[in-house]
Enzyme design. Structure first.
Site, PDB file in Angstrom:
ATOM      1  N   CYS A   1       1.815  -8.887   3.419  1.00  0.00           N
ATOM      2  CA  CYS A   1       1.121  -7.636   3.135  1.00  0.00           C
ATOM      3  C   CYS A   1      -0.357  -7.891   2.873  1.00  0.00           C
ATOM      4  CB  CYS A   1       1.790  -6.849   2.007  1.00  0.00           C
ATOM      5  SG  CYS A   1       1.458  -5.068   2.091  1.00  0.00           S
ATOM      6  N   ASP A   2      -1.054  -6.919   2.303  1.00  0.00           N
ATOM      7  CA  ASP A   2      -2.511  -6.944   2.220  1.00  0.00           C
ATOM      8  C   ASP A   2      -3.045  -7.781   1.063  1.00  0.00           C
ATOM      9  OD1 ASP A   2      -2.059  -4.993   4.102  1.00  0.00           O
ATOM     10  OD2 ASP A   2      -3.512  -3.586   3.291  1.00  0.00           O
ATOM     11  N   LYS A   3      -2.443  -7.668  -0.104  1.00  0.00           N
ATOM     12  CA  LYS A   3      -3.077  -8.176  -1.309  1.00  0.00           C
ATOM     13  C   LYS A   3      -2.564  -9.543  -1.739  1.00  0.00           C
ATOM     14  CE  LYS A   3      -5.289  -4.370  -1.264  1.00  0.00           C
ATOM     15  NZ  LYS A   3      -4.631  -3.826  -0.070  1.00  0.00           N
TER      16      LYS A   3
ATOM     17  N   CYS B   1       2.455  -4.486   8.229  1.00  0.00           N
ATOM     18  CA  CYS B   1       2.130  -3.499   9.253  1.00  0.00           C
ATOM     19  C   CYS B   1       1.735  -4.171  10.564  1.00  0.00           C
ATOM     20  CB  CYS B   1       0.971  -2.618   8.799  1.00  0.00           C
ATOM     21  SG  CYS B   1       1.324  -1.597   7.360  1.00  0.00           S
TER      22      CYS B   1
ATOM     23  N   SER C   1      -8.221   1.996   4.269  1.00  0.00           N
ATOM     24  CA  SER C   1      -7.118   1.233   4.828  1.00  0.00           C
ATOM     25  C   SER C   1      -7.597   0.502   6.074  1.00  0.00           C
ATOM     26  CB  SER C   1      -5.965   2.177   5.189  1.00  0.00           C
ATOM     27  OG  SER C   1      -5.051   1.535   6.057  1.00  0.00           O
TER      28      SER C   1
ATOM     29  N   ASP D   1       0.811  -1.221   0.000  1.00  0.00           N
ATOM     30  CA  ASP D   1       0.000   0.000   0.000  1.00  0.00           C
ATOM     31  C   ASP D   1       0.842   1.268   0.000  1.00  0.00           C
ATOM     32  OD1 ASP D   1      -1.983  -1.870   0.262  1.00  0.00           O
ATOM     33  OD2 ASP D   1      -3.067  -0.785   1.817  1.00  0.00           O
TER      34      ASP D   1
END
Length: 558
Positions: free
Chosen positions: A117-119, A189, A467, A76
């Site tokens: 991470c996120d994706k 994060c 977010s 991000d």
């Protein structure tokens, strides 16, 4: 004899692999993809080469042959820099295509995906459902964070502080000071933002080794799970334990319970729906959310929803301990990666700290922590994150709309003091096509509203995404249909009354239907021009009820 079998046993194919050093014996072994998103662009992925090495060694020791392949790596804060963050979600759908074009195309037998991470977690789950070969995800872990004096500082503090300082409202610590301490190593994060939410979802779905999430990046626990996954995937190939045997309706209910219990990121909803859609399953994640939301209270208060740190959650037993506490409302008969049922996997689990991860009969707050709202402003769906429901944030609101067509216009108005208490701030043109890919602008507007001291006295409504770090005031996101496709949010005018009522799961635009029908939506102009990949995304992305996939799913065999 079929064309597929001829291709699989092609002499040229075998010769190619011999040239890589494979023996005749190796050619008969299970062939396993090690899907690696390592990247020097972002700390989220910078340690994954070391993880890949451990996984490959374990696969070889278990009697398989590993092939490492690379995919897009979406971070991000790095790859979200251009086009107002459109590459954040837009990059998710490159990942299953990357995997299909290598793993499916090469007709490999199984895969281990290094997820960080996120994706990458949803991208890996989508690919697993699409190509349906035995698959395990290895959790890449979360980053260490630091201190300024006696104050803990992580990426949430830095993100919020950066927006506040830009608006002339500096916080306790300078952005420069926080930037030096917020991120102290590789990994995702810290906190229960989207990355750790999705890592916990992977465990709830049964797609990783039990006890894998969340985990400190580069810790012994992380590497132990990586070794175990490398050994287990070879067994899964022989057992033909494929994703569609694991990712059942019960597994998705379990995943929804996990997100609700940890007060996780709203982004998990569309990622789970995309996974369902890729598998061609007739499952409505939005309906499951409402069903489970009435059963599951909040059992952990990890930042940004509470003050607990992600390290405390891990040390208390993490996602596995949360599943233990949730057992009375879970489908314990589903099969998980071990080949056992979830109930069998949880038999020996204990909760390390029942104050950090509470039991169902002693929750931190009533549920749901995330709710789906519908109404005349959001006929299909919209999402509100409530977090810890202790009365500190409003759950109903009514007021006149103040409408913005772009992030920059909204930020300028907030900075100039034009947004007033009692208003409903509406930011549109941020959706799947309007963004495109929902961008990241809505998060900045929400942090700006908070920095201006308006979070408790306004409501924020957008067709964009937020977010996982965002939890400010009463915010309704991902309004569908979006404005760019003719949704009612595109017809809101300044001064129109909007009513939000979480208890009734309702968000309404108080304009007579006949008047609304006669209004013209704004001209189809986009704040972010999109060509190349983003142009293809804008053209092909499907509505939110599909999870924002790009394909018309057809699971026919060749």
């Amino acid at each position: 004899m079929t064309l597929r079998s001829i291709s699989a046993n092609s002499p040229v194919r075998r010769a190619q692999w011999r040239a890589l050093g494979l023996s005749e014996e190796d050619l008969l072994k299970p062939k396993i993809a090690v899907v690696n998103s390592s990247s020097e662009l972002a700390s989220c992925f910078s340690h994954l080469d070391g993880v890949a090495k451990v996984v490959k060694e374990a696969i070889r020791a278990a009697g398989g042959v590993p092939f490492e392949v690379r995919t897009t790596a979406v971070s991000d804060f790095i790859t979200g820099a251009a086009k107002q963050g459109s590459y954040i979600l837009g990059g998710r759908d490159l990942i299953p295509n990357d995997i299909e074009a290598q793993v499916e195309a090469a007709m490999l037998d199984g895969m281990v995906c290094l997820t960080s991470c996120d994706k990458t977690p949803p991208g890996h789950l989508m690919a697993a459902m699409r190509i349906n070969i035995p698959t395990l995800l290895v959790i890449g872990g979360y980053q260490a964070s630091g201190m300024i004096g006696d104050d803990h500082v992580d990426v949430e503090d830095l993100f919020s502080g950066g927006v506040g300082e830009a608006l002339g409202r500096p916080g306790k610590h300078s952005v420069d000071a926080m930037a030096k301490e917020a991120i102290k190593g590789p990994g995702v994060c810290a906190g229960m933002a989207t990355a750790n939410t999705m890592h916990s979802v992977v465990e709830a779905l049964g797609m990783c080794m039990s006890g894998s999430a969340p985990v400190r990046a580069n810790s012994d626990r992380m590497f132990d799970a990586a070794r175990a996954a490398g050994a287990r995937i070879v067994e899964m190939v022989s057992e033909d334990l494929t994703p569609r045997k694991i990712l059942t309706p019960g597994a998705f209910r379990n995943a929804a319970a996990m997100v609700l219990a940890v007060s996780g990121s709203i982004n998990a909803i569309k990622h789970l729906q995309a996974t369902v859609t890729e598998g061609g399953l007739d499952i409505d994640i939005f309906a499951i959310w409402e069903e489970m939301g009435r059963k599951v209270p909040t059992l952990a208060a990890v930042r940004p929803s509470g003050e607990r740190r992600i390290e405390e959650f891990e040390d208390a037993g993490g996602a596995q301990a949360m599943l233990k506490q949730l057992a009375p409302v879970l489908d314990l008969g589903v099969t998980v990666a071990s080949g056992r049922t979830l109930g069998e996997d949880l038999d020996a689990v204990t909760v390390g700290d029942a104050e950090v991860i509470r039991p169902l009969d002693r929750p931190i707050s009533p549920g749901p922590s995330i709710a789906i709202l519908k109404g005349s402003l959001a006929p299909e769906s919209s999402i509100v994150k409530l977090g810890i429901r202790d009365g500190s944030r409003p759950e109903s609101f009514a007021g006149p709309a103040r409408v913005f067509e772009s992030t920059n216009d909204a930020l300028a108005a907030i900075e100039a003091g034009e947004v007033q208490k009692g208003e409903v701030v509406v930011l549109r043109g941020q959706g799947l096509k309007g963004g495109p890919a929902m961008g990241g602008g809505a998060s900045f507007v929400l942090f700006a509203i908070d920095a201006a001291g308006l979070a408790q006295d306004t409501a924020f409504v957008t067709d964009g995404q937020l977010s996982g770090l965002c939890l400010k005031g009463l915010t309704v996101a991902e309004v569908a249909p979006e404005g760019a496709t003719g949704g009612p949010i595109g017809k809101v005018k300044n001064g129109d009354r909007i009513e939000i009522d979480v208890a009734e799961r309702r968000i309404d635009l108080m304009v007579a239907p006949e008047e609304l029908e006669g209004r013209l939506a704004p001209a189809s102009t986009y704040a972010v021009p999109a060509d190349g990949w983003l142009g293809m995304y804008r053209r092909d992305v499907q509505p939110m009820y599909t999870g924002a996939v790009l394909i018309d799913v057809d699971r026919g065999e060749d």
